[in-house]
Design a protein around this motif. Structure first.
Motif, PDB file in Angstrom:
ATOM      1  N   HIS A   1       0.812  -1.222   0.000  1.00  0.00           N
ATOM      2  CA  HIS A   1       0.000   0.000   0.000  1.00  0.00           C
ATOM      3  C   HIS A   1       0.847   1.275   0.000  1.00  0.00           C
ATOM      4  N   GLU A   2       2.144   1.140  -0.157  1.00  0.00           N
ATOM      5  CA  GLU A   2       2.982   2.330  -0.325  1.00  0.00           C
ATOM      6  C   GLU A   2       2.751   2.914  -1.725  1.00  0.00           C
ATOM      7  N   ARG A   3       2.981   4.217  -1.854  1.00  0.00           N
ATOM      8  CA  ARG A   3       2.806   4.892  -3.142  1.00  0.00           C
ATOM      9  C   ARG A   3       4.094   5.579  -3.546  1.00  0.00           C
ATOM     10  N   LEU A   4       4.298   5.695  -4.849  1.00  0.00           N
ATOM     11  CA  LEU A   4       5.546   6.257  -5.341  1.00  0.00           C
ATOM     12  C   LEU A   4       5.798   7.673  -4.831  1.00  0.00           C
ATOM     13  N   ASP A   5       4.712   8.429  -4.585  1.00  0.00           N
ATOM     14  CA  ASP A   5       4.899   9.811  -4.123  1.00  0.00           C
ATOM     15  C   ASP A   5       5.047   9.908  -2.611  1.00  0.00           C
ATOM     16  N   GLY A   6       5.071   8.773  -1.906  1.00  0.00           N
ATOM     17  CA  GLY A   6       5.294   8.777  -0.471  1.00  0.00           C
ATOM     18  C   GLY A   6       4.061   8.978   0.368  1.00  0.00           C
ATOM     19  N   THR A   7       2.859   8.988  -0.251  1.00  0.00           N
ATOM     20  CA  THR A   7       1.631   9.238   0.519  1.00  0.00           C
ATOM     21  C   THR A   7       0.949   7.941   0.970  1.00  0.00           C
ATOM     22  N   GLY A   8       1.589   6.794   0.736  1.00  0.00           N
ATOM     23  CA  GLY A   8       0.969   5.527   1.116  1.00  0.00           C
ATOM     24  C   GLY A   8       1.256   5.152   2.554  1.00  0.00           C
ATOM     25  N   TYR A   9       0.957   3.925   2.900  1.00  0.00           N
ATOM     26  CA  TYR A   9       1.181   3.433   4.253  1.00  0.00           C
ATOM     27  C   TYR A   9       1.705   2.003   4.168  1.00  0.00           C
ATOM     28  N   PRO A  10       2.325   1.460   5.209  1.00  0.00           N
ATOM     29  CA  PRO A  10       2.367   1.974   6.583  1.00  0.00           C
ATOM     30  C   PRO A  10       3.521   2.925   6.882  1.00  0.00           C
ATOM     31  N   TYR A  11       4.563   3.013   6.038  1.00  0.00           N
ATOM     32  CA  TYR A  11       5.752   3.785   6.392  1.00  0.00           C
ATOM     33  C   TYR A  11       5.998   4.972   5.483  1.00  0.00           C
ATOM     34  N   GLY A  12       5.141   5.232   4.521  1.00  0.00           N
ATOM     35  CA  GLY A  12       5.318   6.378   3.658  1.00  0.00           C
ATOM     36  C   GLY A  12       6.569   6.306   2.790  1.00  0.00           C
ATOM     37  N   LEU A  13       6.938   5.101   2.359  1.00  0.00           N
ATOM     38  CA  LEU A  13       8.091   4.959   1.478  1.00  0.00           C
ATOM     39  C   LEU A  13       7.779   5.580   0.122  1.00  0.00           C
ATOM     40  N   ALA A  14       8.831   5.993  -0.594  1.00  0.00           N
ATOM     41  CA  ALA A  14       8.641   6.641  -1.886  1.00  0.00           C
ATOM     42  C   ALA A  14       9.621   6.067  -2.898  1.00  0.00           C
ATOM     43  N   GLY A  15       9.211   6.061  -4.177  1.00  0.00           N
ATOM     44  CA  GLY A  15      10.083   5.679  -5.275  1.00  0.00           C
ATOM     45  C   GLY A  15      10.703   4.311  -5.098  1.00  0.00           C
ATOM     46  N   ARG A  16      12.034   4.246  -5.301  1.00  0.00           N
ATOM     47  CA  ARG A  16      12.754   2.980  -5.242  1.00  0.00           C
ATOM     48  C   ARG A  16      12.908   2.453  -3.822  1.00  0.00           C
ATOM     49  N   GLN A  17      12.502   3.255  -2.833  1.00  0.00           N
ATOM     50  CA  GLN A  17      12.490   2.719  -1.463  1.00  0.00           C
ATOM     51  C   GLN A  17      11.485   1.587  -1.326  1.00  0.00           C
ATOM     52  N   ILE A  18      10.473   1.594  -2.155  1.00  0.00           N
ATOM     53  CA  ILE A  18       9.444   0.552  -2.114  1.00  0.00           C
ATOM     54  C   ILE A  18      10.006  -0.697  -2.801  1.00  0.00           C
ATOM     55  N   PRO A  19       9.983  -1.849  -2.142  1.00  0.00           N
ATOM     56  CA  PRO A  19      10.510  -3.065  -2.762  1.00  0.00           C
ATOM     57  C   PRO A  19       9.821  -3.379  -4.097  1.00  0.00           C
ATOM     58  N   GLU A  20      10.575  -3.997  -4.999  1.00  0.00           N
ATOM     59  CA  GLU A  20      10.049  -4.293  -6.335  1.00  0.00           C
ATOM     60  C   GLU A  20       8.783  -5.144  -6.272  1.00  0.00           C
ATOM     61  N   PHE A  21       8.783  -6.167  -5.436  1.00  0.00           N
ATOM     62  CA  PHE A  21       7.617  -7.035  -5.336  1.00  0.00           C
ATOM     63  C   PHE A  21       6.395  -6.252  -4.875  1.00  0.00           C
ATOM     64  N   ALA A  22       6.594  -5.312  -3.956  1.00  0.00           N
ATOM     65  CA  ALA A  22       5.467  -4.515  -3.463  1.00  0.00           C
ATOM     66  C   ALA A  22       4.901  -3.644  -4.569  1.00  0.00           C
ATOM     67  N   ARG A  23       5.763  -3.109  -5.436  1.00  0.00           N
ATOM     68  CA  ARG A  23       5.273  -2.285  -6.547  1.00  0.00           C
ATOM     69  C   ARG A  23       4.490  -3.119  -7.555  1.00  0.00           C
ATOM     70  N   VAL A  24       4.901  -4.368  -7.743  1.00  0.00           N
ATOM     71  CA  VAL A  24       4.152  -5.262  -8.634  1.00  0.00           C
ATOM     72  C   VAL A  24       2.781  -5.572  -8.048  1.00  0.00           C
ATOM     73  N   VAL A  25       2.760  -5.964  -6.781  1.00  0.00           N
ATOM     74  CA  VAL A  25       1.500  -6.358  -6.140  1.00  0.00           C
ATOM     75  C   VAL A  25       0.547  -5.175  -6.050  1.00  0.00           C
ATOM     76  N   ALA A  26       1.058  -3.967  -5.838  1.00  0.00           N
ATOM     77  CA  ALA A  26       0.191  -2.791  -5.756  1.00  0.00           C
ATOM     78  C   ALA A  26      -0.600  -2.597  -7.045  1.00  0.00           C
ATOM     79  N   VAL A  27       0.057  -2.765  -8.188  1.00  0.00           N
ATOM     80  CA  VAL A  27      -0.629  -2.606  -9.474  1.00  0.00           C
ATOM     81  C   VAL A  27      -1.631  -3.742  -9.682  1.00  0.00           C
ATOM     82  N   ALA A  28      -1.206  -4.982  -9.399  1.00  0.00           N
ATOM     83  CA  ALA A  28      -2.107  -6.128  -9.572  1.00  0.00           C
ATOM     84  C   ALA A  28      -3.323  -6.010  -8.659  1.00  0.00           C
ATOM     85  N   ASP A  29      -3.097  -5.542  -7.441  1.00  0.00           N
ATOM     86  CA  ASP A  29      -4.172  -5.390  -6.457  1.00  0.00           C
ATOM     87  C   ASP A  29      -5.194  -4.361  -6.930  1.00  0.00           C
TER      88      ASP A  29
END
Length: 447
Positions: free
Chosen positions: A331-359
């Motif tokens: 549930h993190e977002r590239l612009d840092g407005t997601g949760y639970p930790y407000g990660l942004a960009g490449r800070q978000i693990p690759e698998f999480a970015r894949v699952v976010a789109v699929a979800d």
């Protein structure tokens, strides 16, 4: 036996009769019969039939085809087939069939190796590499005859079409024969070496160990899949409004991953990540998950803890490994407005970015009791619109390519009588109608 169709009974009877004719010279005790070799090879073959995946059967029968005339090779196959574990009844008919089938296949392989191709019965190092081709040919014939005979049983006993009975099993039987043909030849070479049969049987030890390892891996993989299925079923039972969502997210995650060149164990881990991304909902109060109408700020905070709950639940499950990061950060977002930790960009693990789109994609294209499914093109357009702010553009582009190739068949969840319309298109800090607005449990975040 009498429960079988008449055609199947006749077919099995003919196979048994043909096998008896092939073995008749050995039963009569001709001078060419080497009972010591027959008994020893038959004993090893029988022991191999009791091992998981029966790793020794094929190389031992190939060795028998190289060392022995057709009648003796036919006899070698019988004891192992008679002690072979049988899972379905009638057991004695199945064992009799396996004995006849293996006996005919071994006799045919021996005939091809000796009279057919003229290879020596007592090969030595001087015969190499000339003896390799006959040995491989014997292995192919052994596998091919067995597969063809098995297909005949499927046709006569189960009424399958000839195309179904032979199209897949016959080609699949040839690859192991190509692998074990040289093993059988090496066993035969050592059999007549100064070291004798004990050294020949040592050749089979690596084959047995390798098969045991493969069986363990297969069982472990099956246990992993059963564990994941049980966890997903638990989520579905608690949050029935998103039933089937987890499996579809796992499937969409795999489609994206393949476009990105992810394969092997990482692909399997990503499938697990997509399938288990909502596992933390098990720790969310049921009343909050199933509440009709808008969530209060406190209820939203409870919902937004589900990624952390899910991560904690799978922390000790070793095989999930990289999947844990996706469960925590989907549930993190590239612009840092997601949760639970407000990660942004490449800070978000690759698998999480894949699952976010699929979800988000499945949330938009699935019909729920509280929202209607959007057409796939509309959902993809929404993903593209939020690409770069909410979602990784690479993942969105990979999903688009994958759907162009494979398509997508959304599966509707069984509707409920609790059909209260809810506006899911408002997300704090996001434009109206983002793709992440498909899941009621987050009131503006994908499931």
């Amino acid at each position: 036996m009498w429960a079988l169709p008449a055609a199947a009974r006749a077919y099995i009877a003919c196979a048994v009769l043909a096998a008896a004719v092939c073995a008749a010279p050995v039963v009569r005790g001709g001078p060419a019969v080497s009972w010591g070799e027959v008994v020893l090879l038959a004993g090893v073959c029988a022991a191999g039939e009791r091992l998981p995946r029966r790793p020794l059967t094929l190389p031992v029968l190939i060795a028998a085809a190289v060392l022995l005339p057709p009648a003796s090779a036919a006899v070698v196959a019988v004891p192992g087939a008679l002690v072979r574990p049988v899972g379905r009844r009638p057991a004695w008919v199945r064992r009799l069939w396996h004995a006849a089938r293996s006996s005919l296949a071994a006799a045919a392989a021996s005939y091809v190796y000796g009279p057919g191709l003229g290879a020596p019965r007592a090969p030595d190092a001087a015969c190499l590499p000339a003896a390799l081709v006959p040995a491989v040919a014997a292995g192919l014939v052994l596998a091919l005859v067995g597969a063809v005979l098995d297909g005949g049983v499927l046709v006569t006993a189960e009424g399958r079409s000839a195309r179904t009975a032979w199209r897949a099993p016959v080609p699949a039987a040839l690859a192991p024969a190509l692998v074990h043909g040289p093993t059988g030849l090496m066993t035969a070479l050592l059999w007549h070496s100064p070291y004798g049969p004990p050294a020949a049987l040592l050749v089979l030890l690596p084959v047995s160990v390798s098969s045991w390892v493969q069986d363990r891996c297969r069982r472990e993989r099956a246990a992993h899949q059963a564990t994941v299925r049980a966890l997903v079923q638990a989520v579905d039972l608690k949050d029935r409004y998103t039933r089937g969502h987890s499996e579809r997210v796992g499937r969409a995650s795999v489609l994206i991953a393949r476009e990105l060149g992810i394969g092997g164990e990482r692909l399997e881990a990503l499938r697990f990540a997509g399938t288990l991304h909502d596992l933390g909902k098990l720790a969310v109060p049921t009343g909050v998950l199933r509440k009709d109408g808008p969530l209060t700020p406190e209820e939203r905070r409870i919902i937004e803890l589900h990624p952390e709950y899910g991560h904690e639940m799978v922390r000790g499950i070793g095989f999930l490994d990289e999947a844990r990061a996706a469960i925590l950060h989907h549930h993190e977002r590239l612009d840092g407005t997601g949760y639970p930790y407000g990660l942004a960009g490449r800070q978000i693990p690759e698998f999480a970015r894949v699952v976010a789109v699929a979800d988000a994609f499945d949330a938009m294209t699935s019909t729920r009791s509280y929202s209607r499914a959007r057409p796939v093109p509309v959902a993809l357009a929404e993903l593209d619109r939020c690409s770069g702010s909410h979602f990784d553009p690479r993942m969105v582009a990979a999903l688009v390519r994958a759907l162009d190739r494979h398509g997508w068949r959304p599966e509707a969840v069984i509707p409920s009588s609790r059909n209260v319309p809810v506006d899911h298109c408002s997300v704090p800090g996001a434009p109206v109608g983002p793709p992440a607005a498909g899941d009621r449990t987050d009131r503006g975040g994908p499931g």
